[in-house]
Design an enzyme around this catalytic site. Structure first.
Site, PDB file in Angstrom:
ATOM      1  N   CYS A 114       0.945   8.976 -33.282  1.00  0.00           N
ATOM      2  CA  CYS A 114       2.284   8.294 -33.444  1.00  0.00           C
ATOM      3  C   CYS A 114       3.023   8.971 -34.314  1.00  0.00           C
ATOM      4  O   CYS A 114       4.289   8.797 -34.422  1.00  0.00           O
ATOM      5  CB  CYS A 114       2.150   6.797 -33.507  1.00  0.00           C
ATOM      6  SG  CYS A 114       1.216   6.433 -32.076  1.00  0.00           S
ATOM      7  N   HIS A 265       8.926   4.196 -35.029  1.00  0.00           N
ATOM      8  CA  HIS A 265       8.247   4.216 -33.875  1.00  0.00           C
ATOM      9  C   HIS A 265       8.018   3.236 -32.947  1.00  0.00           C
ATOM     10  O   HIS A 265       8.031   2.180 -33.602  1.00  0.00           O
ATOM     11  CB  HIS A 265       6.862   4.831 -34.344  1.00  0.00           C
ATOM     12  CG  HIS A 265       5.656   4.777 -33.398  1.00  0.00           C
ATOM     13  ND1 HIS A 265       5.765   5.576 -32.342  1.00  0.00           N
ATOM     14  CD2 HIS A 265       4.679   4.338 -33.279  1.00  0.00           C
ATOM     15  CE1 HIS A 265       4.575   5.168 -31.614  1.00  0.00           C
ATOM     16  NE2 HIS A 265       3.811   4.545 -32.143  1.00  0.00           N
ATOM     17  N   ASN A 295       5.011   2.556 -25.378  1.00  0.00           N
ATOM     18  CA  ASN A 295       4.646   3.559 -26.509  1.00  0.00           C
ATOM     19  C   ASN A 295       4.463   4.699 -25.928  1.00  0.00           C
ATOM     20  O   ASN A 295       3.386   5.039 -25.329  1.00  0.00           O
ATOM     21  CB  ASN A 295       3.533   2.896 -27.115  1.00  0.00           C
ATOM     22  CG  ASN A 295       3.091   3.758 -28.644  1.00  0.00           C
ATOM     23  OD1 ASN A 295       3.631   4.972 -28.820  1.00  0.00           O
ATOM     24  ND2 ASN A 295       2.419   3.162 -29.230  1.00  0.00           N
TER      25      ASN A 295
END
Length: 338
Positions: A114, A265, A295
């Site tokens: 990520c 993020h 995500n």
């Protein structure tokens, strides 16, 4: 006058298939309300069976290159951040390079999950500041949908992830006035491998005792699916994202109030809200996309940049701060004037 780098083009792509929370209710024994309350996610996009990670990246890269104003032949390097490559080897950057038809330039894959996009952006920034290259394509792209446990036992993780890609072209710039010119001001990178197994996929792997990277027993045990300690990830993400943002802004001579737009993020809306609460960031300065995409790991930040531009939230001259946290644990932040 010094050599710096700046983001000159932004692009993104998500596959056309939209998967709403309601589509997962029977599959994962869950509800729309359960997902929204815990994550903020309302839908995500998943690929068709014949689509690869480099396919998604190709679309995003084409848009970024077109928006940068350069020809693809002017690219000096590709840096590709992904945890979901087309194949174990070679790197997905090589497959993307072939699709873009830009042979000869270096193509580097990195795997910082990520946090991958900020790591890749920092690498590009440093290559350009060194004087070695002028234009670098930075890509974050993921396909999660082909690797999720789509049964109730995998619900906690499988509701989170979507597929998508984002890309930027990073180009050399000569900064004459640091108070007005567009350039990447500072990046801040961190990792702590002692938490590696709090969010990971164990198999396939060479750390097992035996002669095979993947066995039927591993598959039966579900070791090829992602596993996450949600409470640990949440606590560390909030702490580390707030820390790295504060440090990078301070080292850049900025306060939180000086930032025009924050891009975090997109792992969990509750994480981003908590970071904002700690740092005193008003919600109207934060641009979230998790509601629409879930995500998408290394793609979340460039995907958010593209959507923020389209929404009129990201404009030339703005001071932007990005932060991310992910598996590893890794965390990072970046400050730039767009």
């Amino acid at each position: 006058m010094s050599i710096y780098s700046k983001i000159t083009g932004v692009g993104a792509y998500v596959p056309p298939l939209t998967v709403k929370n309601s589509d997962l209710e029977k599959l994962l024994d869950t509800t729309n309300d359960w997902i929204v309350q815990r994550t903020g996610i309302e839908r995500r996009h998943w690929v068709a069976a014949d689509v690869s990670t480099s396919d998604l990246a190709f679309h995003a890269a084409q848009e970024a290159i077109a928006n940068s104003g350069i020809n693809k032949s002017e690219l000096d390097m590709i840096i590709f951040a992904t945890l979901s490559p087309d194949h174990d080897f070679p790197g997905t950057g090589c497959f993307l390079q072939a699709k873009l038809d830009v042979p000869g330039i270096p193509a580097i894959d990195i795997r910082q999950q990520c946090t991958g996009f900020i790591y890749a952006l920092s690498i590009a920034d440093n290559f350009i500041r060194s004087g070695q290259y002028k234009n670098i394509l930075v890509v974050g792209a993921e396909i999660h949908s082909k690797g999720l446990n789509k049964t109730p036992s995998g619900r906690d993780v499988s509701v989170l992830f979507g597929d998508g890609a984002g890309a930027v072209v990073v180009s050399r710039t000569d900064v004459k006035d640091a108070k007005t010119d567009s350039f990447i001001i500072r990046n801040d990178l961190h990792a702590d491998g002692s938490y590696a197994k709090e969010l990971w996929i164990a198999a396939p792997g060479n750390a097992f005792t035996g002669t095979e990277r993947l066995t039927k027993e591993m598959i039966d045990e579900g070791l090829h699916y992602p596993k996450m300690n949600g409470k640990a990830v949440f606590a560390h993400a909030v702490k580390r994202m707030a820390e790295t943002l504060s440090h990078t802004l301070s080292e850049s001579g900025f306060t939180f109030n000086d930032v025009d737009l924050f891009l975090f993020h997109q792992a969990n809306l509750r994480i981003n809200d908590k970071v904002a609460e700690i740092a005193g960031i008003p919600q109207d300065k934060i641009f979230n996309t998790i509601q629409e995409y879930g995500n998408t790991t290394a793609a979340t930040l460039p995907l958010g940049m593209r959507d923020a531009i389209k929404a009129g939230k990201l404009k030339p001259g703005m001071v932007v701060a990005m932060a991310a946290f992910g598996s590893g644990f890794t965390w990072a932040s970046s400050v730039f004037r767009f």
